[in-house]
Design a protein around this motif. Sequence first.
Motif, short mmCIF file in Angstrom:
data_model
loop_
_atom_site.label_atom_id
_atom_site.label_comp_id
_atom_site.label_asym_id
_atom_site.label_seq_id
_atom_site.Cartn_x
_atom_site.Cartn_y
_atom_site.Cartn_z
N GLU A 1 0.82 -1.20 0.00
CA GLU A 1 0.00 0.00 0.00
C GLU A 1 0.86 1.26 0.00
O GLU A 1 0.32 2.37 -0.04
CB GLU A 1 -0.92 -0.01 1.21
N GLU A 2 2.15 1.08 0.04
CA GLU A 2 3.04 2.24 0.12
C GLU A 2 2.90 3.12 -1.11
O GLU A 2 3.04 2.67 -2.25
CB GLU A 2 4.48 1.74 0.25
N ASP A 3 2.57 4.40 -0.88
CA ASP A 3 2.55 5.44 -1.91
C ASP A 3 1.44 5.30 -2.94
O ASP A 3 1.40 6.07 -3.90
CB ASP A 3 3.90 5.53 -2.65
N CYS A 4 0.55 4.33 -2.79
CA CYS A 4 -0.46 4.16 -3.84
C CYS A 4 -1.83 3.81 -3.29
O CYS A 4 -2.71 3.41 -4.06
CB CYS A 4 -0.02 3.08 -4.83
N ASP A 5 -2.02 4.00 -1.97
CA ASP A 5 -3.30 3.58 -1.41
C ASP A 5 -3.88 4.69 -0.55
O ASP A 5 -3.61 5.86 -0.77
CB ASP A 5 -3.12 2.27 -0.64
#
Length: 868
Positions: free
Chosen positions: A250-254
């Motif tokens: 989920e890092e940087d895109c959630d």
Amino acid sequence: MSTSIQTNTLYSAQFEDELPHWLSADSAPTTVCAHGDSLPARLLDSGQSLRVDVQVDARANCEVAITLCGLDEGAGVELALDGVDLGRQSVRRMPYQSRLRIDVPCDGNRHYVTITPIDGAMAFWRVWSGPSAREMRGVSPEEAASIFADHSVQAVSLLPSAMDQRPCLFLDIHSLTRLRKDREFYRANGWYRPMLPMGTVDAPPISGDAECLSLYLLTYLLEPEAAMLATIEKMLCVICEPEHWGAGREEDCDLQAAHGLYGLAVAIDWVGSDLSPEIHNLATEKIRLQARRMFELSLAGDAPWSLRFDQNHTYISMQGLLLAGIALAGEPEAANWIAWATHLLRKCIATFPRNDQGDFYEGPHYWDYSMPRLFRAVDVLQRCCGIDLLGDHPWFRATAYWRWTLNITTSNVHLNVADALMRSQMNWDALAYLARRYRDPVIQGMIDRFRPDTIFPQYTIWRDPDLESTNPDDALPKSAHYRDTGTVVMRDRWDSDANVLAFRCSPLGSHYNVARARAGERADAGHTHPDANSFLLFSAGQPLAMDDGYAIDKQTKNHNTLLIDGQGQVGSGEAWPGIRPDRIGQVTHAVLSDAVSAACGEAHELYDGIADLDRYSRWIVSFGERWFVVYDEIAAQNPHEIEWLLITARPLEALDAGRHRVTLGQSAMTVTTLYPELSWSNEPEDFVIYQGCRGPEHDEAMRTRGKSLSPSRTHRILTALIPHTASAPAPDLPVRVGKEETLGCRMGDDIVLFAAQGMECRAEGIEAHAQCAAVSKSAVFMADGTRLARDGELLICSTAPATLAATWSQRGIKGELSLPDPATLGVRVHGRVSSVKVNERETPFTYEGAGKMLTFEAAAGHWSWEVL
């Protein structure tokens, strides 16, 4: 080795369009450096092998995950690591995919994994590792243009006002001027509550999601003060400090990244010109960095929600990317962010059902969370780009009514179906947007009924002070049947002393999402539970029959339904159960009236561990919502043991044979098992009830089991639930009536009967050719029936099986009617008849005079009807 996608395998057409189109299957790299990056998707025929080189940094997680779509539960894949055969691995079924995991040494050396799908399947697979910091691969303008062309992504032009003026997100100079002028009026009416400056800011607000920054931004926008600006600048520094937003895949895109982009974009748009150059540059650079990451990971299909357009993570993330693009409008990359976000938002909205009931399969909690964020994106696109994503979509016009019906007595207690906190704040932002968009005085009345506990900027901005207000209690029916999610709500009134029951029977997800899955679309079960044929019961705001609320380990045993041989329904025990198109539960009957309401669900297919189960039908019949009858009928080819479950906030107290009571505050419920004799036991919860704002009244939550005394091929269970005031005298006791072929109960003038075999109910002077019949002093109900008589007098008849309710009063007769085929209806009338209406339309009728039968024709369908 060929990896051509031109095959005749069943799954090829389904997954061909999901491949990253800017990389052909033959030219995709076969190396993944395991820093959380994902290897692009590939299609493999059964028996084909593909080598994937993996180089794992010593700092990285050594677990590599391999995802395969198109494989059934238990299907096989052969794996080898560095040439050493690891044997056949059985895949684990996930919502849209199957997954395998393999440990790769994290020694910095290159290793290789060989993947061979077997069992005659085709695999759409991905490989990634993590969690660790993502390294962006970079997307050139040429690549982006090629991807956009393949996906038919259209350029989005901003209106001149969005390019030339600030603010433009949610506000413009005209609306801002009005807000400033009327802020004292808004404050006096509770529509705006200014924030106070903070002395220090030690951590990102609201667990780092940055959304509450907008509260301070609106205060400063309406009442500019140096202390508030200083608070905002401190908050911006804290929000921008982390190198990455979110963790793992989920890092940087959630969601965390989406919330961060929302906060920073609004800050730059609303007060950017007042920020110091250093803080303005800090926030702008962070937006650029995080928007690039969001854009690239989404474009590469490497976000957890990639290709899942009915997933709230998708449209919330695209909301953040859209706002970032508009906040930095004019920069070269921003146009791509806006176009891509708009493209995916269109796809998301296309997954919503086109029904006119507005029920949301993920329940009220996730409606409150996701709808206002979707509406932000819709509002911004319409305001800044002239694009209306909703148009005349009927679901969105109706969804506020559904949300209101699930409310209990106050703004923060509701029927917590699916993953939902029982106590949480209703989202006024979403209601304000819908009221304003549709100029709907009833939705405005919902807002005016309760003053919000918390005011967020969107509520202040979207609330229309000129819109008239209509009391929703006067405009909306107290009870409702929501067909897509299989939810029936029975309510006796709208005040704080109301009895409210919710009955649920549906497949995992919803009927609409099952239909999408059958059509080959990616469809989600989301936050739904394996809870078919379960119910919740509240009285005076207290949960007398409850469930586990927001659960990670979703278990059928934590709901008020049945276990069969100790087994729950499909999906039980899973965190995120997937849709099973072959396993359906559904509400088969639902008729709601003021005097008698009834619903029936059929759920036998959902017990996939009981292959010989032929029937599990549950009836709930209510007499004015004063008391409720629960009737279960189970049939199988072999003997099985049944457990009747009841989850209560306090232990059930045994009163006498077959009768129990639970007391919660000033509310109580008497539970009477009329047939058969069961073995009862109370047990403390072995699950965490996460209801939100849980108080001491829920500390002793219990699961009560009523077990059948011996296994049998057929079971019939009859139970009465009577909510009442704890301090009041004990209510009348329901009495079992009927013989072996008819099972029923009576309390006072109310009688309900269920046919055991065939279609005949006979007891207490009632004769009905129907599955179920109910008679009270002034009302009747029958299911799939053709006649109902009492004491020899025919009351209702139909030339085709009909499910109907009728209530007699001095004003005439009112009722509900459901017909699978056209029929002639007959009803006994007393006195002169002036008209018959079906769905408020005049209908021809005949009758023989006072005290005789009136007849009229009705088409197939579900109708309201009245005789005047």
